[in-house]
Write a protein that holds these residues in place. Structure first.
Motif, PDB file in Angstrom:
ATOM      1  N   ASP A  84       0.711  -1.344  -0.290  1.00 47.06           N
ATOM      2  CA  ASP A  84       0.185  -0.043   0.028  1.00 47.06           C
ATOM      3  C   ASP A  84       0.248   1.130  -0.259  1.00 47.06           C
ATOM      4  OD1 ASP A  84      -2.253  -1.727   0.357  1.00 47.06           O
ATOM      5  OD2 ASP A  84      -2.803  -1.500   1.866  1.00 47.06           O
ATOM      6  N   ARG A  85       2.101   1.307   0.740  1.00 49.05           N
ATOM      7  CA  ARG A  85       2.782   2.484   0.894  1.00 49.05           C
ATOM      8  C   ARG A  85       3.237   2.509  -0.004  1.00 49.05           C
ATOM      9  NH1 ARG A  85       2.923   1.092   6.449  1.00 49.05           N
ATOM     10  NH2 ARG A  85       5.126  -0.760   5.700  1.00 49.05           N
ATOM     11  N   LEU A  86       4.249   1.521  -1.061  1.00 47.31           N
ATOM     12  CA  LEU A  86       5.016   1.874  -2.472  1.00 47.31           C
ATOM     13  C   LEU A  86       3.620   2.326  -3.303  1.00 47.31           C
ATOM     14  CD1 LEU A  86       7.605   1.764  -3.052  1.00 47.31           C
ATOM     15  CD2 LEU A  86       6.977  -1.395  -4.037  1.00 47.31           C
ATOM     16  N   ASP A  87       2.704   1.288  -3.714  1.00 41.03           N
ATOM     17  CA  ASP A  87       1.441   1.757  -4.620  1.00 41.03           C
ATOM     18  C   ASP A  87       0.972   3.796  -3.994  1.00 41.03           C
ATOM     19  OD1 ASP A  87       0.812  -1.065  -5.647  1.00 41.03           O
ATOM     20  OD2 ASP A  87      -0.721  -1.219  -4.907  1.00 41.03           O
ATOM     21  N   ALA A  88       1.404   4.265  -3.253  1.00 40.65           N
ATOM     22  CA  ALA A  88       0.553   5.246  -2.800  1.00 40.65           C
ATOM     23  C   ALA A  88       1.825   6.305  -3.554  1.00 40.65           C
ATOM     24  CB  ALA A  88       0.296   5.683  -1.343  1.00 40.65           C
ATOM     25  N   ARG A  89       3.208   5.940  -3.340  1.00 36.28           N
ATOM     26  CA  ARG A  89       4.342   6.584  -4.143  1.00 36.28           C
ATOM     27  C   ARG A  89       4.784   6.066  -5.904  1.00 36.28           C
ATOM     28  NH1 ARG A  89       9.480   5.614  -2.172  1.00 36.28           N
ATOM     29  NH2 ARG A  89       9.295   3.511  -1.569  1.00 36.28           N
ATOM     30  N   GLU A  90       3.380   5.377  -6.153  1.00 35.16           N
ATOM     31  CA  GLU A  90       4.228   5.887  -7.240  1.00 35.16           C
ATOM     32  C   GLU A  90       4.034   6.989  -8.399  1.00 35.16           C
ATOM     33  OE1 GLU A  90       2.186   3.584 -11.521  1.00 35.16           O
ATOM     34  OE2 GLU A  90       1.044   3.235  -9.813  1.00 35.16           O
ATOM     35  N   PRO A  91       5.560   7.121  -8.846  1.00 39.12           N
ATOM     36  CA  PRO A  91       5.414   9.008  -9.698  1.00 39.12           C
ATOM     37  C   PRO A  91       4.178   8.772 -10.738  1.00 39.12           C
ATOM     38  CG  PRO A  91       7.212   7.417  -9.801  1.00 39.12           C
ATOM     39  CD  PRO A  91       6.409   6.329  -9.157  1.00 39.12           C
ATOM     40  N   GLN A  92       3.752  10.436 -10.893  1.00 40.23           N
ATOM     41  CA  GLN A  92       2.576  10.761 -11.696  1.00 40.23           C
ATOM     42  C   GLN A  92       3.263  11.951 -12.697  1.00 40.23           C
ATOM     43  OE1 GLN A  92      -0.360   9.237 -11.324  1.00 40.23           O
ATOM     44  NE2 GLN A  92       0.760   7.527 -10.010  1.00 40.23           N
ATOM     45  N   ARG A  93       2.869  11.046 -13.965  1.00 42.40           N
ATOM     46  CA  ARG A  93       3.229  11.973 -14.984  1.00 42.40           C
ATOM     47  C   ARG A  93       3.344  13.844 -14.823  1.00 42.40           C
ATOM     48  NH1 ARG A  93       6.608  14.882 -16.598  1.00 42.40           N
ATOM     49  NH2 ARG A  93       6.553  14.900 -19.225  1.00 42.40           N
ATOM     50  N   GLU A  94       1.988  13.480 -14.347  1.00 42.24           N
ATOM     51  CA  GLU A  94       2.038  15.226 -14.032  1.00 42.24           C
ATOM     52  C   GLU A  94       2.543  15.901 -13.260  1.00 42.24           C
ATOM     53  OE1 GLU A  94      -1.100  13.393 -11.534  1.00 42.24           O
ATOM     54  OE2 GLU A  94      -0.239  12.685 -13.628  1.00 42.24           O
ATOM     55  N   TYR A 102      10.483  11.978 -14.735  1.00 41.49           N
ATOM     56  CA  TYR A 102       9.130  11.008 -14.682  1.00 41.49           C
ATOM     57  C   TYR A 102      10.022  10.170 -14.816  1.00 41.49           C
ATOM     58  CZ  TYR A 102       5.305   8.429 -15.289  1.00 41.49           C
ATOM     59  OH  TYR A 102       4.621   7.625 -15.326  1.00 41.49           O
ATOM     60  N   GLY A 103      10.935   9.391 -15.836  1.00 37.42           N
ATOM     61  CA  GLY A 103      11.147   8.071 -16.043  1.00 37.42           C
ATOM     62  C   GLY A 103      11.606   7.938 -15.129  1.00 37.42           C
ATOM     63  N   THR A 104      13.064   8.288 -14.981  1.00 36.43           N
ATOM     64  CA  THR A 104      14.272   8.103 -13.716  1.00 36.43           C
ATOM     65  C   THR A 104      13.713   8.044 -12.430  1.00 36.43           C
ATOM     66  OG1 THR A 104      15.506   9.518 -14.594  1.00 36.43           O
ATOM     67  CG2 THR A 104      16.052   8.789 -12.207  1.00 36.43           C
ATOM     68  N   GLN A 107      11.337   4.485 -12.418  1.00 34.10           N
ATOM     69  CA  GLN A 107      12.277   3.213 -13.118  1.00 34.10           C
ATOM     70  C   GLN A 107      12.824   3.177 -11.378  1.00 34.10           C
ATOM     71  OE1 GLN A 107      12.464   1.843 -15.417  1.00 34.10           O
ATOM     72  NE2 GLN A 107      13.000   0.050 -13.868  1.00 34.10           N
ATOM     73  N   ARG A 108      12.638   4.266 -10.612  1.00 33.29           N
ATOM     74  CA  ARG A 108      13.676   3.954  -8.990  1.00 33.29           C
ATOM     75  C   ARG A 108      12.681   2.961  -8.593  1.00 33.29           C
ATOM     76  NH1 ARG A 108      16.056   9.085  -9.450  1.00 33.29           N
ATOM     77  NH2 ARG A 108      14.348   9.685  -7.953  1.00 33.29           N
ATOM     78  N   TRP A 109      10.684   3.492  -8.361  1.00 33.30           N
ATOM     79  CA  TRP A 109      10.032   3.380  -7.958  1.00 33.30           C
ATOM     80  C   TRP A 109       9.572   1.386  -8.378  1.00 33.30           C
ATOM     81  CZ3 TRP A 109       5.846   1.242 -10.022  1.00 33.30           C
ATOM     82  CH2 TRP A 109       3.973   1.117  -9.140  1.00 33.30           C
ATOM     83  N   ASP A 110       9.581   1.466  -9.822  1.00 32.92           N
ATOM     84  CA  ASP A 110       9.447   0.062 -10.416  1.00 32.92           C
ATOM     85  C   ASP A 110      10.505  -1.179  -9.979  1.00 32.92           C
ATOM     86  OD1 ASP A 110       7.929  -1.780 -12.383  1.00 32.92           O
ATOM     87  OD2 ASP A 110       9.985  -1.525 -13.730  1.00 32.92           O
ATOM     88  N   ASP A 111      11.594  -0.252  -9.757  1.00 31.94           N
ATOM     89  CA  ASP A 111      12.517  -1.582  -8.902  1.00 31.94           C
ATOM     90  C   ASP A 111      12.151  -1.626  -7.574  1.00 31.94           C
ATOM     91  OD1 ASP A 111      14.309  -1.279 -11.372  1.00 31.94           O
ATOM     92  OD2 ASP A 111      15.365   0.138 -11.021  1.00 31.94           O
ATOM     93  N   GLU A 112      12.032  -1.015  -6.270  1.00 28.89           N
ATOM     94  CA  GLU A 112      11.832  -1.007  -5.394  1.00 28.89           C
ATOM     95  C   GLU A 112       9.936  -2.327  -5.180  1.00 28.89           C
ATOM     96  OE1 GLU A 112      11.211   1.738  -2.333  1.00 28.89           O
ATOM     97  OE2 GLU A 112      11.225   3.135  -3.779  1.00 28.89           O
ATOM     98  N   CYS A 113       9.553  -1.947  -7.155  1.00 26.41           N
ATOM     99  CA  CYS A 113       8.217  -2.907  -6.600  1.00 26.41           C
ATOM    100  C   CYS A 113       9.126  -4.732  -6.482  1.00 26.41           C
ATOM    101  CB  CYS A 113       7.228  -2.609  -7.602  1.00 26.41           C
ATOM    102  SG  CYS A 113       6.731  -1.124  -7.487  1.00 26.41           S
ATOM    103  N   GLY A 114       9.639  -4.416  -7.900  1.00 23.70           N
ATOM    104  CA  GLY A 114      10.758  -5.797  -7.482  1.00 23.70           C
ATOM    105  C   GLY A 114      11.689  -6.014  -6.582  1.00 23.70           C
TER     106      GLY A 114
END
Length: 185
Positions: A84-94, A102-104, A107-114
């Motif tokens: 839940d904490r990780l989902d709440a921190r997903e970067p938003q484009r806007e 945004y891409g960087t 990618q950091r967030w996605d690495d944490e998900c992995g």
């Protein structure tokens, strides 16, 4: 070299080989699985434990994180808050001035998900692939040691315990019933 139409004979492991695998992998196999390795190893649809060029591992299993085998298997309730904490921190484009930033961040967030996804099966081996991203897990460490679980994250993002009635399914029970997914909920 075996003939192409004959399956390779799969011999059981010796006690010394099982001890060597346990030492290298940093675990002590549950008793029922240890007996299986000493008598059958790789029979049926169970991934065979073998020593390869990179050391001990399971044939046909590319998903088990061997570095996390000695870590206790986490009950799914233990990482729901992390998700839940990780989902709440997903970067938003806007929230970003440019696409690169945004891409960087994404990618950091996605690495944490992995990393979190890998932790969900710590202490367990993917003992049998079921295709399409599904797998049967044998728990090697922690309070659920010796139990069979079903990794259904491919469709429902859940890892579920196998049950007979309300009781956890052991390796021997699972194997005796033809290596099928039992009473998952």
């Amino acid at each position: 070299m075996p003939l192409p139409w004959r399956p390779e004979l799969r011999s059981p492991l010796s006690d010394a080989e099982v001890r060597d695998a346990e030492r290298e992998l940093g675990v002590v196999f549950p008793g029922e699985y240890r007996e299986y390795l000493l008598r059958r190893n790789g029979e049926g649809r169970v991934n065979r434990l073998r020593r390869g060029a990179a050391g001990w591992g399971w044939e046909g299993d590319s998903r088990t994180d061997l570095a996390l085998l000695g870590t206790d298997f986490p009950h799914p309730d233990s990482y729901r808050d992390d998700e839940d904490r990780l989902d709440a921190r997903e970067p938003q484009r806007e929230d970003f001035a440019d696409e690169d930033a945004y891409g960087t961040a994404w990618q950091r967030w996605d690495d944490e998900c992995g990393v979190l996804q890998d932790r969900k099966t710590a202490g367990a081996v993917h003992i049998q692939g079921k295709g399409c991203g599904f797998a049967t897990l044998l728990v090697l460490t922690g309070p659920h040691r010796g139990e069979m679980w079903f990794d259904a994250r491919a469709t429902c993002d859940l890892i579920l315990p196998m049950r007979l009635g309300r009781e956890p399914v052991s390796f021997a029970q699972w194997f005796a019933r033809g290596c099928e997914t039992l009473g998952v909920w």
